[in-house]
Motif scaffolding. Structure first.
Motif, PDB file in Angstrom:
ATOM      1  N   GLN A  72       0.882  -1.176   0.395  1.00 23.64           N
ATOM      2  CA  GLN A  72      -0.002   0.123   0.155  1.00 23.64           C
ATOM      3  C   GLN A  72       0.836   1.026  -0.083  1.00 23.64           C
ATOM      4  O   GLN A  72       0.525   2.573  -0.661  1.00 23.64           O
ATOM      5  CB  GLN A  72      -1.078  -0.175   1.238  1.00 23.64           C
ATOM      6  N   ASP A  73       1.735   0.948   0.595  1.00 21.39           N
ATOM      7  CA  ASP A  73       3.135   2.268   0.595  1.00 21.39           C
ATOM      8  C   ASP A  73       3.953   2.414  -0.348  1.00 21.39           C
ATOM      9  O   ASP A  73       4.632   3.248   0.125  1.00 21.39           O
ATOM     10  CB  ASP A  73       3.876   2.066   1.970  1.00 21.39           C
ATOM     11  N   ILE A  76       2.726   1.915  -6.195  1.00 16.76           N
ATOM     12  CA  ILE A  76       3.031   1.397  -7.887  1.00 16.76           C
ATOM     13  C   ILE A  76       1.667   1.999  -8.392  1.00 16.76           C
ATOM     14  O   ILE A  76       1.106   1.637  -7.907  1.00 16.76           O
ATOM     15  CB  ILE A  76       3.608  -0.132  -7.688  1.00 16.76           C
ATOM     16  N   LEU A  85     -10.229  -5.674 -13.210  1.00 12.09           N
ATOM     17  CA  LEU A  85     -11.456  -4.404 -12.612  1.00 12.09           C
ATOM     18  C   LEU A  85     -12.415  -4.675 -11.615  1.00 12.09           C
ATOM     19  O   LEU A  85     -12.379  -6.162 -11.553  1.00 12.09           O
ATOM     20  CB  LEU A  85     -11.795  -3.949 -13.987  1.00 12.09           C
ATOM     21  N   PHE A  86     -12.859  -3.566 -11.212  1.00 10.50           N
ATOM     22  CA  PHE A  86     -13.702  -4.601  -9.712  1.00 10.50           C
ATOM     23  C   PHE A  86     -15.491  -4.494 -10.487  1.00 10.50           C
ATOM     24  O   PHE A  86     -15.354  -2.924 -10.789  1.00 10.50           O
ATOM     25  CB  PHE A  86     -13.807  -3.218  -8.491  1.00 10.50           C
ATOM     26  N   HIS A  88     -17.946  -4.676  -9.560  1.00  9.80           N
ATOM     27  CA  HIS A  88     -19.741  -3.620  -9.266  1.00  9.80           C
ATOM     28  C   HIS A  88     -19.241  -2.885  -8.918  1.00  9.80           C
ATOM     29  O   HIS A  88     -20.272  -1.532  -8.800  1.00  9.80           O
ATOM     30  CB  HIS A  88     -19.926  -4.337  -8.385  1.00  9.80           C
ATOM     31  N   MET A  89     -18.197  -2.107  -9.785  1.00  5.86           N
ATOM     32  CA  MET A  89     -17.776  -0.070  -9.839  1.00  5.86           C
ATOM     33  C   MET A  89     -17.917  -0.057 -11.148  1.00  5.86           C
ATOM     34  O   MET A  89     -17.573  -0.341 -12.150  1.00  5.86           O
ATOM     35  CB  MET A  89     -16.789   0.197  -9.420  1.00  5.86           C
ATOM     36  N   PHE A  97     -10.994   5.014  -7.347  1.00  4.39           N
ATOM     37  CA  PHE A  97     -10.615   3.733  -6.431  1.00  4.39           C
ATOM     38  C   PHE A  97      -9.255   4.349  -5.612  1.00  4.39           C
ATOM     39  O   PHE A  97      -9.627   4.665  -4.732  1.00  4.39           O
ATOM     40  CB  PHE A  97     -10.434   3.251  -6.671  1.00  4.39           C
ATOM     41  N   GLY A  98      -8.504   4.079  -5.430  1.00  2.00           N
ATOM     42  CA  GLY A  98      -7.084   4.683  -5.519  1.00  2.00           C
ATOM     43  C   GLY A  98      -6.764   5.929  -4.949  1.00  2.00           C
ATOM     44  O   GLY A  98      -6.307   6.097  -3.820  1.00  2.00           O
ATOM     45  N   THR A 100      -9.999   7.392  -3.872  1.00  3.07           N
ATOM     46  CA  THR A 100     -10.696   7.032  -1.962  1.00  3.07           C
ATOM     47  C   THR A 100     -11.152   6.721  -1.118  1.00  3.07           C
ATOM     48  O   THR A 100     -11.024   6.901  -0.039  1.00  3.07           O
ATOM     49  CB  THR A 100     -12.399   7.133  -3.528  1.00  3.07           C
ATOM     50  N   VAL A 101      -9.348   5.454  -1.135  1.00  2.00           N
ATOM     51  CA  VAL A 101      -9.186   4.634  -0.173  1.00  2.00           C
ATOM     52  C   VAL A 101      -8.310   5.474   0.615  1.00  2.00           C
ATOM     53  O   VAL A 101      -7.688   4.947   1.209  1.00  2.00           O
ATOM     54  CB  VAL A 101      -8.505   3.603  -0.986  1.00  2.00           C
ATOM     55  N   ARG A 149      -6.983   3.584 -13.932  1.00  2.00           N
ATOM     56  CA  ARG A 149      -7.061   3.052 -12.454  1.00  2.00           C
ATOM     57  C   ARG A 149      -5.242   3.024 -11.991  1.00  2.00           C
ATOM     58  O   ARG A 149      -4.934   3.594 -10.822  1.00  2.00           O
ATOM     59  CB  ARG A 149      -7.547   1.681 -12.304  1.00  2.00           C
ATOM     60  N   ALA A 150      -4.887   2.278 -12.650  1.00  2.00           N
ATOM     61  CA  ALA A 150      -3.359   2.791 -11.907  1.00  2.00           C
ATOM     62  C   ALA A 150      -2.816   4.037 -12.231  1.00  2.00           C
ATOM     63  O   ALA A 150      -1.822   4.001 -11.016  1.00  2.00           O
ATOM     64  CB  ALA A 150      -2.470   1.499 -12.477  1.00  2.00           C
ATOM     65  N   ILE A 153      -3.781   7.092  -9.599  1.00  2.00           N
ATOM     66  CA  ILE A 153      -2.728   7.592  -7.897  1.00  2.00           C
ATOM     67  C   ILE A 153      -1.010   8.257  -8.247  1.00  2.00           C
ATOM     68  O   ILE A 153      -0.236   8.300  -7.112  1.00  2.00           O
ATOM     69  CB  ILE A 153      -1.799   6.145  -6.996  1.00  2.00           C
TER      70      ILE A 153
END
Ligand SMILES: Nc1ncnc2c1ncn2[C@@H]1O[C@H](COP(=O)(O)OP(=O)(O)O)[C@@H](O)[C@H]1O
Ligand SMILES: [Mg+2]
Lengths: 368, 287
Positions: A72-73, A76, A85-86, A88-89, A97-98, A100-101, A149-150, A153
């Protein structure tokens, strides 16, 4: 960011997946990991991402140890082989996603997130898909969403695992060029896994060829193509014809082979093996030639010939169909073989090839 | 294959099925469904119609019947709430962790299905009675289980927990691990990964499991009658009341109560399907 990998090993149960990887990657470089399936490419990528841990070895990014850092830290961007891919989104929520979390203190406001996602949607040319769910997208569109999505972040390191593996040839070519553009624009350090050499060479600054958990060769496309470092690389690069030759004063000689075009090699005298691509072999009709044409098939542009030698065995040759004299290459014709290019490796041991797992044999010879 | 293929003449052009015997298998299943499910349900409804709305209402709104429905629904709700959480946890543990005895635990999950409900009822009663293993602990704490609503809920929970576990488990097993890995690389901490990625994926199955468990609890009989004590207005469930009416040769009384239970079950099924449809709306592809 620069990435340094040193002495990295990893096994799953009985399988040695990485057998000592040493690799340095420059900041802003785009590197391809090329190798057959099962050679450990995904595992290496996952270790860099923090999704797997090695048994031994070092991983440093910009000089900082990364093995002690949670995935998480590491910040990358990872693009998975089957997109992941998620489901349900919506596309928009997947990309956001990246952001909002993030922990509340670091999380950008909703308006900023929305603006950033809009920007990415435009950049990836998928703005019209924002409200769709992954199940409603084509493969190429999913690929773009996964990359978006990648990228959301703002990763300093981008890792892509066979990102185009599931797409058809035309889309692959488009996306390849487009990915190169994305890399150049974002300035990230990118590692790209593939088992497709064309893809690796077209896209990458440097190509790392992997085989069975080891790095076999690192270099630019032309060098790997013309000067494979090991028999494994030679074979993987399409030099599938393997012929026994004898070396004398750096010159190779073989039964019914015309090897004058090959450069001298600084190798000891004695038996050796020559690896050549079918396209670099030109059969020349010769009544005293020891080779015989066995079969002939045409792809329109090329003739695919299979030749046989009573002592050596079979060899394949691809000849442009319009080459003068090619009409005479019919089954039964005696020929000698003119080699336009090829790589010679010393045959350290004389063992019947069929009785050995070829890779192990090769490696021992290649690494004295 | 159909007869058309065997004929030497040009067969008429129509869509063929790859697997033969579609008509036969569909026919058999439909016949079976009619005999076993549909006819009894229709008979029950006819019985209700026969007695007329006024009589029906008088039976089901009698204080004893209303109390029985209340008790049944409350206990089933408690049991389902417990199973919703415990069953989910159990499925999670069975899928995600490797530990000694996991196979045994997995097999044990089927015991409530396989065990005769009377046996379950008897053992639960023995365990929770004042001098049983659990009862000896709970009684001094002022939590009597046997002959209380809680006892009914315990029996219901016991017999219906596999529904939640067995519906969630396969979905969790099939989940692509790359989804969670993707969430992690994007910076999500474990709890966020669970709430935002894993739980939405298993939500439809979990809802389905919970509603089936609830429906099963409404109809449970064998395991409950032993532990409940069956005091009218206190611990008498609806299914038992229907049974008592039948024993008294009051067929209408039995049918009316059974019809209400059937109504609950149908409504539940409808709600369950709506919820599942809502939870998996992203699955429908564009046409
Ligand atoms: N989680 C795992 N458990 C056991 N074996 C694994 C696991 N992941 C990969 N392997 C094995 O490691 C080897 C290398 O896998 P991988 O890194 O995926 O190769 P590649 O991506 O080059 O195809 C394969 O033999 C594969 O079966
Ligand atoms: Mg792989």
């Amino acid at each position: 960011m620069s990435i340094t990998i040193a002495g990295m090993t990893k096994h799953f149960g009985q399988t040695e997946v990485l057998r000592g990887i040493d690799l340095g990657i420059e900041k802003g470089e785009l590197v391809s990991l090329l190798g057959p399936s099962g050679s450990g490419k995904t595992t290496l990528l996952k270790i860099i991402a923090g999704l797997e841990w090695p048994d031994s070895g070092r991983l440093a990014v910009d000089g900082r140890d990364w093995l002690g850092l949670a995935a998480q830290d590491r910040r990358i961007g990872f693009v998975f082989q089957h997109y992941a891919l998620f489901p349900h989104m919506t596309v928009r929520d997947n990309i956001a996603f990246g952001l909002t979390v993030r922990p509340r203190a670091e999380r950008p406001g909703n308006a900023i997130i929305a603006a950033r996602v809009d920007e990415l949607l435009r950049f990836l040319q998928i703005a019209h898909l924002a409200g769709r769910f992954p199940a409603q997208l084509s493969g190429g569109q999913r690929q773009r969403v996964a990359l978006g999505r990648a990228l959301a972040i703002e990763p300093k390191v981008l890792l892509l695992d066979e990102p185009f593996g599931a797409l058809d040839a035309a889309i692959r070519r488009d996306l390849r060029r487009w990915l190169r553009g994305v890399h150049d624009e974002t300035g990230s350090t990118t590692i790209f896994v593939t088992h497709d050499q064309e893809e690796a060479f077209e896209l990458a600054d440097r190509v790392v060829v992997m085989g069975e958990g080891r790095i076999e060769q690192i270099g630019h496309a032309d060098v790997i193509h013309d000067h494979p470092a090991t028999p494994f690389v030679a074979r993987f690069m399409g030099a599938t014809v393997e012929l026994p030759v004898t070396l004398q004063a750096g010159r190779a000689e073989g039964a019914g082979l015309d090897l004058a075009a090959l450069p001298r090699r600084a190798l000891p005298d004695g038996p050796a093996r020559l690896f050549a691509r079918p396209g670099d072999i030109l059969p020349i009709p010769d009544v005293s030639g020891p080779w015989t044409v066995v079969t002939r098939a045409s792809t329109g542009a090329e003739l695919r010939l299979v030749l046989t030698h009573p002592a050596v065995g079979e060899a394949a040759a691809d000849v442009p169909r319009r080459t003068p004299g090619s009409a005479g290459l019919v089954p039964g014709t005696p020929v000698r073989l003119l080699l336009e290019a090829g790589t010679i490796f010393p045959a350290a041991r004389v063992t019947p090839i069929a009785a050995n797992p070829t890779h192990d044999l090769d490696r021992k010879e290649a690494r004295p | 294959m159909t007869a058309a293929t065997a004929q030497p003449a040009l067969p008429p052009i129509r869509a063929r099925r790859v697997l033969p015997g579609f008509t036969l298998s569909l026919g058999t299943t439909l016949l079976y469904l009619t005999l076993i499910v549909l006819i009894p349900v229709i008979a029950l409804i006819l019985k209700g119609v026969e007695m007329g709305p006024e009589r029906f209402w008088r039976i089901v709104s009698s204080p004893r019947a209303v109390a029985a429905f209340q008790i049944t629904l409350t206990a089933a709700a408690i049991a389902t709430l417990f199973n919703a959480i415990y069953g989910l946890l159990m499925a999670w543990v069975l899928v995600r962790y490797d530990f000694w005895g996991k196979r045994l635990l997995d097999a044990l999950m089927d015991v409530p299905f396989a065990l005769p409900t009377a046996v379950a009822g008897l053992s639960l009663t023995a365990l929770f009675s004042a001098n049983g293993w659990f009862g000896a602990v709970l009684h001094p704490l002022g939590v009597p289980v046997v002959y209380t609503l809680l006892g009914i809920a315990v029996a219901m929970a016991f017999t219906s927990v596999p529904f939640v576990v067995r519906t969630v488990q396969p979905v969790l097993e099939d989940m692509d691990p790359a989804l969670e890995q993707a969430a992690v690389t994007l910076g999500a901490r474990p709890w966020t990964v669970f709430t935002r990625v894993v739980f939405p994926a298993i939500l439809p199955a979990w809802l389905a499991g919970c509603t089936t468990a609830f429906a099963r609890s409404l109809g449970e009989f064998g395991a409950i009658v032993f532990i409940a004590g069956n005091l009218p207005f206190r611990t008498e469930i609806a299914a038992l009341l229907a049974f008592i009416r039948l024993e008294e040769f009051d067929y209408n009384g039995a049918a009316a109560i059974a019809l209400v239970l059937l109504g609950f079950a149908l409504v539940l099924l409808l709600v369950s399907n709506l919820l599942q449809f809502w939870a998996s709306r992203h699955r429908e592809a564009v046409r």
